[in-house]
Scaffold this active site. Structure first.
Site, PDB file in Angstrom:
ATOM      1  N   HIS A 124       0.854  -1.191   0.000  1.00 14.86           N
ATOM      2  CA  HIS A 124       0.000   0.000   0.000  1.00 14.86           C
ATOM      3  C   HIS A 124       0.893   1.245   0.000  1.00 14.86           C
ATOM      4  O   HIS A 124       1.861   1.312   0.762  1.00 14.86           O
ATOM      5  CB  HIS A 124      -0.894  -0.026   1.250  1.00 14.86           C
ATOM      6  CG  HIS A 124      -1.809   1.150   1.312  1.00 14.86           C
ATOM      7  ND1 HIS A 124      -2.953   1.234   0.552  1.00 14.86           N
ATOM      8  CD2 HIS A 124      -1.733   2.318   2.009  1.00 14.86           C
ATOM      9  CE1 HIS A 124      -3.549   2.387   0.781  1.00 14.86           C
ATOM     10  NE2 HIS A 124      -2.830   3.063   1.667  1.00 14.86           N
ATOM     11  N   ASP A 156      -6.500  -8.726   5.317  1.00 13.27           N
ATOM     12  CA  ASP A 156      -7.710  -9.248   5.950  1.00 13.27           C
ATOM     13  C   ASP A 156      -8.911  -8.730   5.160  1.00 13.27           C
ATOM     14  O   ASP A 156      -8.727  -8.139   4.085  1.00 13.27           O
ATOM     15  CB  ASP A 156      -7.764  -8.889   7.454  1.00 13.27           C
ATOM     16  CG  ASP A 156      -7.831  -7.393   7.696  1.00 13.27           C
ATOM     17  OD1 ASP A 156      -8.142  -6.653   6.740  1.00 13.27           O
ATOM     18  OD2 ASP A 156      -7.587  -6.957   8.833  1.00 13.27           O
TER      19      ASP A 156
HETATM   20  C1  GRF Z   1       1.172   0.707  -6.035  1.00 13.43           C
HETATM   21  O1  GRF Z   1       1.367   2.044  -5.708  1.00 13.43           O
HETATM   22  C2  GRF Z   1       0.722  -0.094  -4.841  1.00 13.43           C
HETATM   23  O2  GRF Z   1       1.187   0.422  -3.645  1.00 13.43           O
HETATM   24  C3  GRF Z   1      -0.770   0.042  -4.914  1.00 13.43           C
HETATM   25  O3  GRF Z   1      -1.078   0.038  -6.268  1.00 13.43           O
HETATM   26  C4  GRF Z   1       0.042   0.497  -7.013  1.00 13.43           C
HETATM   27  C5  GRF Z   1       0.352  -0.577  -8.019  1.00 13.43           C
HETATM   28  O4  GRF Z   1       1.328  -0.184  -8.902  1.00 13.43           O
HETATM   29  N1  GRF Z   1      -1.406  -1.026  -4.169  1.00 13.43           N
HETATM   30  P1  GRF Z   1       1.943  -1.226  -9.944  1.00 13.43           P
HETATM   31  O5  GRF Z   1       0.789  -1.786 -10.779  1.00 13.43           O
HETATM   32  O6  GRF Z   1       2.676  -2.279  -9.199  1.00 13.43           O
HETATM   33  O7  GRF Z   1       2.838  -0.369 -10.786  1.00 13.43           O
END
Ligand code: GRF
Length: 206
Positions: A124, A156
């Site tokens: 995240h 979760d």
């Molecule tokens: C990332 O910033 C990740 O933290 C979030 O979604 C984005 C995905 O980027 N969950 P990518 O598709 O891996 O470039």
């Protein structure tokens, strides 16, 4: 050529990962790159996306990994139980040991969580518990915080609420736009996510 052979040096037992995404897949690209460099003892055995044409599927195909599009006709923020059960079946048939969410934009529910207890992880783009949900980098910018970052956590049934495994910080700089801040966070994501998966592969986690 068998799946994965093109990129997997050596014959050691590797952690079999299933990767779920919705977008371009830069985190998955970083994971592949660490595997190819011999620094991550993992083997992606399945790549799934809930968006047809998602870049992450192209990365999987280019690497010779089985890919699948998840089709969900009813809901936008989660999968119907029967669709999620199909996903679980495919992941189990592929021998997946760890489910890696890499830009997957839906909530995960009981079928997947019960099939892979403490074996579903997510990255995240914020220092959770701050700024859960969408466009966390924009939330951080608008809140005026001096630093933000990224978090890898167990998944979760909530939204970005699972137990935190690891975090990396980045500064918010004067003049940052939402895009420049997200780009700086992603540089850290691309180091943190493979490093955490390596801890599962070595048996240090869970
Ligand atoms: C990332 O910033 C990740 O933290 C979030 O979604 C984005 C995905 O980027 N969950 P990518 O598709 O891996 O470039």
């Amino acid at each position: 050529m068998n799946r994965g052979e093109c990129m997997i040096p050596g014959a050691m037992k590797r952690l079999k990962i299933g990767v779920l995404g919705s977008g371009k897949g830069s985190n998955f690209r970083a994971i592949l790159s660490e595997i190819r460099a011999g620094r991550l003892e993992a083997e992606p055995v399945m790549v799934m996306a809930d968006v047809e044409g998602a870049g992450i599927l192209d990365l999987g195909r280019e690497a010779g990994i089985p890919t699948r599009v998840i089709r969900e006709p009813k809901f936008r923020t989660r999968l119907s139980p029967e669709v999620e059960e199909d996903v679980v079946r495919d992941l189990l048939e592929a021998g997946v040991e760890l489910v890696v969410l890499a830009g997957y934009m839906r909530l995960v529910k009981a079928p997947l969580l019960e099939a892979f207890p403490r074996r579903v992880i997510n990255i995240h783009p914020a220092l959770l518990p701050a700024f859960p949900g969408l466009e966390s980098w924009r939330q951080a910018l608008e809140a005026g915080v001096p630093k933000t970052g990224c978090t890898v956590h167990f998944v979760d049934a909530g939204m970005d609420t699972g137990e935190i495994i690891a975090q990396a910080e980045v500064p918010v700089l004067p003049g940052d736009s939402a895009e420049s801040l997200h780009a700086r966070i992603q540089v850290e994501e691309h180091k943190l996510y493979p490093a955490v998966i390596a801890r599962f592969a070595s048996g240090e986690l869970p």
